[in-house]
Motif scaffolding. Sequence first.
Motif, PDB file in Angstrom:
ATOM      1  N   SER A  71      36.217 -52.340 -73.725  1.00 63.65           N
ATOM      2  CA  SER A  71      35.647 -53.375 -74.603  1.00 63.65           C
ATOM      3  C   SER A  71      34.143 -53.284 -74.729  1.00 63.65           C
ATOM      4  CB  SER A  71      36.060 -54.780 -74.125  1.00 63.65           C
ATOM      5  OG  SER A  71      37.456 -54.937 -74.185  1.00 63.65           O
ATOM      6  N   ARG A  72      33.624 -52.056 -74.705  1.00 60.04           N
ATOM      7  CA  ARG A  72      32.198 -51.824 -74.911  1.00 60.04           C
ATOM      8  C   ARG A  72      31.982 -51.254 -76.312  1.00 60.04           C
ATOM      9  NH1 ARG A  72      31.400 -48.206 -69.567  1.00 60.04           N
ATOM     10  NH2 ARG A  72      32.921 -47.040 -70.813  1.00 60.04           N
ATOM     11  N   VAL A  73      30.984 -51.759 -77.004  1.00 61.85           N
ATOM     12  CA  VAL A  73      30.729 -51.332 -78.380  1.00 61.85           C
ATOM     13  C   VAL A  73      30.204 -49.901 -78.383  1.00 61.85           C
ATOM     14  CG1 VAL A  73      29.367 -51.745 -80.463  1.00 61.85           C
ATOM     15  CG2 VAL A  73      30.298 -53.683 -79.176  1.00 61.85           C
ATOM     16  N   VAL A  74      30.920 -49.015 -79.087  1.00 58.54           N
ATOM     17  CA  VAL A  74      30.512 -47.613 -79.141  1.00 58.54           C
ATOM     18  C   VAL A  74      30.188 -47.155 -80.563  1.00 58.54           C
ATOM     19  CG1 VAL A  74      31.774 -46.948 -77.065  1.00 58.54           C
ATOM     20  CG2 VAL A  74      32.931 -46.847 -79.292  1.00 58.54           C
ATOM     21  N   ARG A  75      30.522 -47.989 -81.550  1.00 57.24           N
ATOM     22  CA  ARG A  75      30.281 -47.555 -82.933  1.00 57.24           C
ATOM     23  C   ARG A  75      30.008 -48.767 -83.814  1.00 57.24           C
ATOM     24  NH1 ARG A  75      32.466 -42.410 -85.620  1.00 57.24           N
ATOM     25  NH2 ARG A  75      31.776 -42.670 -87.769  1.00 57.24           N
ATOM     26  N   LEU A  76      28.997 -48.633 -84.677  1.00 61.88           N
ATOM     27  CA  LEU A  76      28.677 -49.652 -85.673  1.00 61.88           C
ATOM     28  C   LEU A  76      28.637 -48.969 -87.031  1.00 61.88           C
ATOM     29  CD1 LEU A  76      27.841 -52.507 -86.488  1.00 61.88           C
ATOM     30  CD2 LEU A  76      25.480 -51.909 -85.934  1.00 61.88           C
ATOM     31  N   ASP A  77      29.581 -49.343 -87.903  1.00 59.31           N
ATOM     32  CA  ASP A  77      29.728 -48.725 -89.221  1.00 59.31           C
ATOM     33  C   ASP A  77      29.429 -49.727 -90.321  1.00 59.31           C
ATOM     34  OD1 ASP A  77      30.840 -45.912 -88.921  1.00 59.31           O
ATOM     35  OD2 ASP A  77      32.257 -47.003 -87.672  1.00 59.31           O
ATOM     36  N   LEU A  78      28.210 -49.703 -90.803  1.00 58.01           N
ATOM     37  CA  LEU A  78      27.828 -50.571 -91.916  1.00 58.01           C
ATOM     38  C   LEU A  78      27.274 -49.756 -93.076  1.00 58.01           C
ATOM     39  CD1 LEU A  78      26.215 -53.671 -90.144  1.00 58.01           C
ATOM     40  CD2 LEU A  78      28.379 -53.579 -91.386  1.00 58.01           C
ATOM     41  N   GLY A  79      27.652 -48.503 -93.157  1.00 56.29           N
ATOM     42  CA  GLY A  79      27.195 -47.668 -94.250  1.00 56.29           C
ATOM     43  C   GLY A  79      27.731 -48.145 -95.587  1.00 56.29           C
ATOM     44  N   ASN A  80      26.864 -48.076 -96.609  1.00 61.22           N
ATOM     45  CA  ASN A  80      27.269 -48.407 -97.975  1.00 61.22           C
ATOM     46  C   ASN A  80      27.852 -49.818 -98.080  1.00 61.22           C
ATOM     47  OD1 ASN A  80      27.347 -47.584-100.674  1.00 61.22           O
ATOM     48  ND2 ASN A  80      29.457 -46.894-100.521  1.00 61.22           N
ATOM     49  N   SER A  81      27.202 -50.767 -97.409  1.00 61.20           N
ATOM     50  CA  SER A  81      27.710 -52.146 -97.360  1.00 61.20           C
ATOM     51  C   SER A  81      26.898 -53.129 -98.189  1.00 61.20           C
ATOM     52  CB  SER A  81      27.750 -52.629 -95.902  1.00 61.20           C
ATOM     53  OG  SER A  81      28.676 -51.886 -95.150  1.00 61.20           O
ATOM     54  N   ASN A  82      25.847 -52.651 -98.849  1.00 60.45           N
ATOM     55  CA  ASN A  82      25.005 -53.488 -99.706  1.00 60.45           C
ATOM     56  C   ASN A  82      24.314 -54.609 -98.938  1.00 60.45           C
ATOM     57  OD1 ASN A  82      23.868 -54.089-102.246  1.00 60.45           O
ATOM     58  ND2 ASN A  82      25.406 -55.653-102.671  1.00 60.45           N
ATOM     59  N   VAL A  83      24.003 -54.354 -97.671  1.00 58.01           N
ATOM     60  CA  VAL A  83      23.248 -55.335 -96.898  1.00 58.01           C
ATOM     61  C   VAL A  83      21.759 -55.017 -97.016  1.00 58.01           C
ATOM     62  CG1 VAL A  83      25.107 -55.849 -95.284  1.00 58.01           C
ATOM     63  CG2 VAL A  83      23.509 -54.003 -94.766  1.00 58.01           C
ATOM     64  N   SER A  84      20.937 -56.031 -96.846  1.00 61.62           N
ATOM     65  CA  SER A  84      19.483 -55.852 -96.889  1.00 61.62           C
ATOM     66  C   SER A  84      18.851 -56.629 -95.751  1.00 61.62           C
ATOM     67  CB  SER A  84      18.924 -56.313 -98.240  1.00 61.62           C
ATOM     68  OG  SER A  84      19.218 -57.679 -98.476  1.00 61.62           O
ATOM     69  N   GLY A  85      17.617 -56.273 -95.435  1.00 59.77           N
ATOM     70  CA  GLY A  85      16.914 -56.893 -94.320  1.00 59.77           C
ATOM     71  C   GLY A  85      16.347 -55.818 -93.416  1.00 59.77           C
ATOM     72  N   SER A  86      16.020 -56.168 -92.200  1.00 63.03           N
ATOM     73  CA  SER A  86      15.391 -55.228 -91.266  1.00 63.03           C
ATOM     74  C   SER A  86      16.293 -54.945 -90.080  1.00 63.03           C
ATOM     75  CB  SER A  86      14.052 -55.791 -90.778  1.00 63.03           C
ATOM     76  OG  SER A  86      14.255 -57.012 -90.090  1.00 63.03           O
ATOM     77  N   ILE A  87      16.023 -53.811 -89.435  1.00 58.26           N
ATOM     78  CA  ILE A  87      16.720 -53.447 -88.200  1.00 58.26           C
ATOM     79  C   ILE A  87      15.911 -53.991 -87.030  1.00 58.26           C
ATOM     80  CG2 ILE A  87      17.630 -51.543 -86.824  1.00 58.26           C
ATOM     81  CD1 ILE A  87      17.469 -49.823 -89.372  1.00 58.26           C
ATOM     82  N   GLY A  88      16.528 -54.776 -86.188  1.00 57.85           N
ATOM     83  CA  GLY A  88      15.783 -55.403 -85.098  1.00 57.85           C
ATOM     84  C   GLY A  88      15.898 -54.666 -83.777  1.00 57.85           C
ATOM     85  N   PRO A  89      14.993 -54.944 -82.844  1.00 59.26           N
ATOM     86  CA  PRO A  89      15.009 -54.290 -81.535  1.00 59.26           C
ATOM     87  C   PRO A  89      16.210 -54.662 -80.682  1.00 59.26           C
ATOM     88  CG  PRO A  89      13.419 -56.095 -81.564  1.00 59.26           C
ATOM     89  CD  PRO A  89      13.874 -55.906 -82.979  1.00 59.26           C
ATOM     90  N   GLU A  90      16.916 -55.739 -81.063  1.00 56.74           N
ATOM     91  CA  GLU A  90      18.072 -56.183 -80.271  1.00 56.74           C
ATOM     92  C   GLU A  90      19.187 -55.137 -80.231  1.00 56.74           C
ATOM     93  OE1 GLU A  90      18.239 -57.687 -84.431  1.00 56.74           O
ATOM     94  OE2 GLU A  90      16.847 -58.080 -82.782  1.00 56.74           O
ATOM     95  N   LEU A  91      19.216 -54.211 -81.173  1.00 59.23           N
ATOM     96  CA  LEU A  91      20.256 -53.177 -81.150  1.00 59.23           C
ATOM     97  C   LEU A  91      20.144 -52.291 -79.915  1.00 59.23           C
ATOM     98  CD1 LEU A  91      20.667 -51.957 -84.851  1.00 59.23           C
ATOM     99  CD2 LEU A  91      22.151 -53.464 -83.532  1.00 59.23           C
TER     100      LEU A  91
END
Length: 218
Positions: A71-91
């Motif tokens: 149950s550990r996050v190994v992949r984040l797939d948000l490609g081509n999702s039409n989201v906007s904003g900034s990438i934060g240091p929390e990642l």
Amino acid sequence: MAPRVPSSLLLVGAALLLGLAAGAARASNEEGDALYALRMRLSDPNGVLQSWDPTLVNPCTWFHVTCDTASRVVRLDLGNSNVSGSIGPELSRLVNLQYLELYRNNLNGEIPKELGKLKNLISLDLYANKLTGRIPKSLSKLSSLRFMRLNNNKLAGSIPRELAKLSNLKVIDLSNNDLCGTIPVDGPFSSFPLRSFENNSRLNGPELQGLVSYDFGC
């Protein structure tokens, strides 16, 4: 008749199992908090993040999030999702992340230097956004990285020489930015094709070591 197991041993075993479960839950909750912080940064007109419910035990049931058997996050797939904003240091709190796929969106701002803490990252795909600023030197700490695609953004400055330390890097694409200086020639850069760096009008070609400064023209 089978021998009876002392109750004290049963209690110890149960405590160990509870401790392991609690540790996994804490890790999952921290990862969920980090992902939810990202969600709060983003505009999501198509509702692709609608399933990201912070009240759930962990984020493993959220769309576009993949977890391993622990149950550990190994992949984040948000490609081509039409989201906007900034990438934060929390990642950077997604310490088990292997694939960060945020390509073809409308992300702006700088690439957080904190992403250099993702020691298990294999693929970093941030291409086709509106990212600005410099390529962080801290990305040279991603010792497992094999794919780095930052092309088609608005990145400026020189290519960090520290990236030549990425011995596992197989693919890099920095084309279509506003990079300057020269292209490194050490380490994996010795085998990357020039098309990986094309359409950077101030980039002067492979570095001539000892003859000109690597940031010549910046």
